[in-house]
Write an enzyme that holds these catalytic residues in place. Structure first.
Site, short mmCIF file in Angstrom:
data_model
loop_
_atom_site.label_atom_id
_atom_site.label_comp_id
_atom_site.label_asym_id
_atom_site.label_seq_id
_atom_site.Cartn_x
_atom_site.Cartn_y
_atom_site.Cartn_z
CD GLU A 17 -4.51 0.64 0.64
OE1 GLU A 17 -5.45 1.24 1.23
OE2 GLU A 17 -3.60 0.04 1.26
N GLY A 52 0.81 -1.21 0.00
CA GLY A 52 0.00 0.00 0.00
C GLY A 52 0.84 1.26 0.00
CG ASP A 70 4.83 -7.41 -21.28
OD1 ASP A 70 4.25 -6.62 -20.51
OD2 ASP A 70 4.50 -8.61 -21.40
#
Length: 295
Positions: free
Chosen positions: A274, A68, A217
């Protein structure tokens, strides 16, 4: 000396920062870094601190906390447009992203890697218009545990807290009817789990093989698990998860750079642990090479 900002969350995970902060500072100073410590005390603090780093002349930012705190630090850097290299000293309950990067879980060793490592470009995700995530946006079974289990329980139990939270959900196993559109395909079905990720580990439970994940990527790994209709299907799905067999057991796995997720009802998400909610369609896009990560 490199002017370095150390953002510390003292209550992350098992509160390693409280007992190892001096060791971390010492290792960074040995690496010719002039360290300024900023301690977070409330949600959102790391966003603001990181957003001001470039204007304050810092040449390095180091995050000492859990997923977080890392999420907030990266959000602050990206929103401010700063291209400052970022180091990470993982101190959370699961440290999923650190596992993907194979970072040491001992703070002193992680600090040494910040000193001796080199910056590598990595992708992050943007959820809707304003919220960023480092490695995972997910909905469904297990994900609610990441934000509903109290921090003190996570500190004591670690991965077990997530597993216990998931087992509680399995007792009321529910599905989510979702339409998912991308440049690769469009899928609409009932799912018990869905993820848009850039990580080999999700909540310390769902594992992807290293060869399936490339952190820069320009693509996410999309993982979906269909609602099992029978006990046999459920057992097959559990086996697929425990063996990391993403092409079996009602699982759908593919890559995409952008997805649009449309549920038939408000949908709870976890973004790096979260909580977030989508009340309608939400677009999730890959922000290619957004962060220079030291590893």
């Amino acid at each position: 000396m490199k002017k370095t900002l150390l953002i510390v969350n003292p209550v992350s995970g098992k509160m390693k920062a409280k007992t190892t902060l001096l060791d971390v500072i010492s290792e960074l100073q040995k690496g010719d870094m002039e360290v300024t410590v900023r301690v977070t005390s409330a949600q959102g603090d790391a966003v603001e601190i990181a957003a001001n780093a470039k204007n304050e002349g810092f040449e390095r930012v180091v995050c000492f906390g859990g997923d977080g705190t890392l999420n907030e630090t990266i959000s602050g850097l990206v929103k401010s447009g700063a291209d400052i290299p970022l180091g990470y000293i993982p101190a959370g309950s699961t440290n999923d992203f650190a596992a993907s990067l194979k970072l040491p879980n001992v703070p002193k060793k992680a600090a040494q890697l910040v000193v001796n490592g080199t910056p590598h470009d990595i992708d992050i995700g943007c959820f809707g218009d304003e919220r960023y995530f480092t490695y995972i946006a997910a909905f469904g079974v297990f994900t609610a545990a990441s934000y509903s289990v109290p921090q003190d329980v996570k500190n004591v139990l670690g991965h077990l807290a997530y597993i216990l939270g998931g087992v509680k959900e399995l007792g009321n196993l529910r599905s989510y009817h979702v339409k998912i559109e991308s440049e690769m395909k469009t899928i609409e079905d009932d799912f018990i789990f869905g993820s848009v990720s850039n990580s080999t580990s999700v909540a310390g439970i769902v594992k992807l093989k290293d060869e399936l994940v490339d952190l820069n990527d320009g693509f996410f790994e999309i993982g979906l698990i269909k609602m099992p209709r029978t006990i046999a299907e459920l057992n097959k799905t559990v086996t697929a998860l425990t063996t990391s067999n993403v092409n079996n057991g009602g699982m759908i796995f593919y890559k995409a750079s952008r997805v649009k997720v449309t549920p038939n009802a408000p949908l709870d998400w976890t973004l790096d642990g979260e909580h977030a909610v989508s009340n309608g369609s939400v677009e999730i896009r890959n922000v290619h090479n957004a962060i220079k990560f030291i590893r």
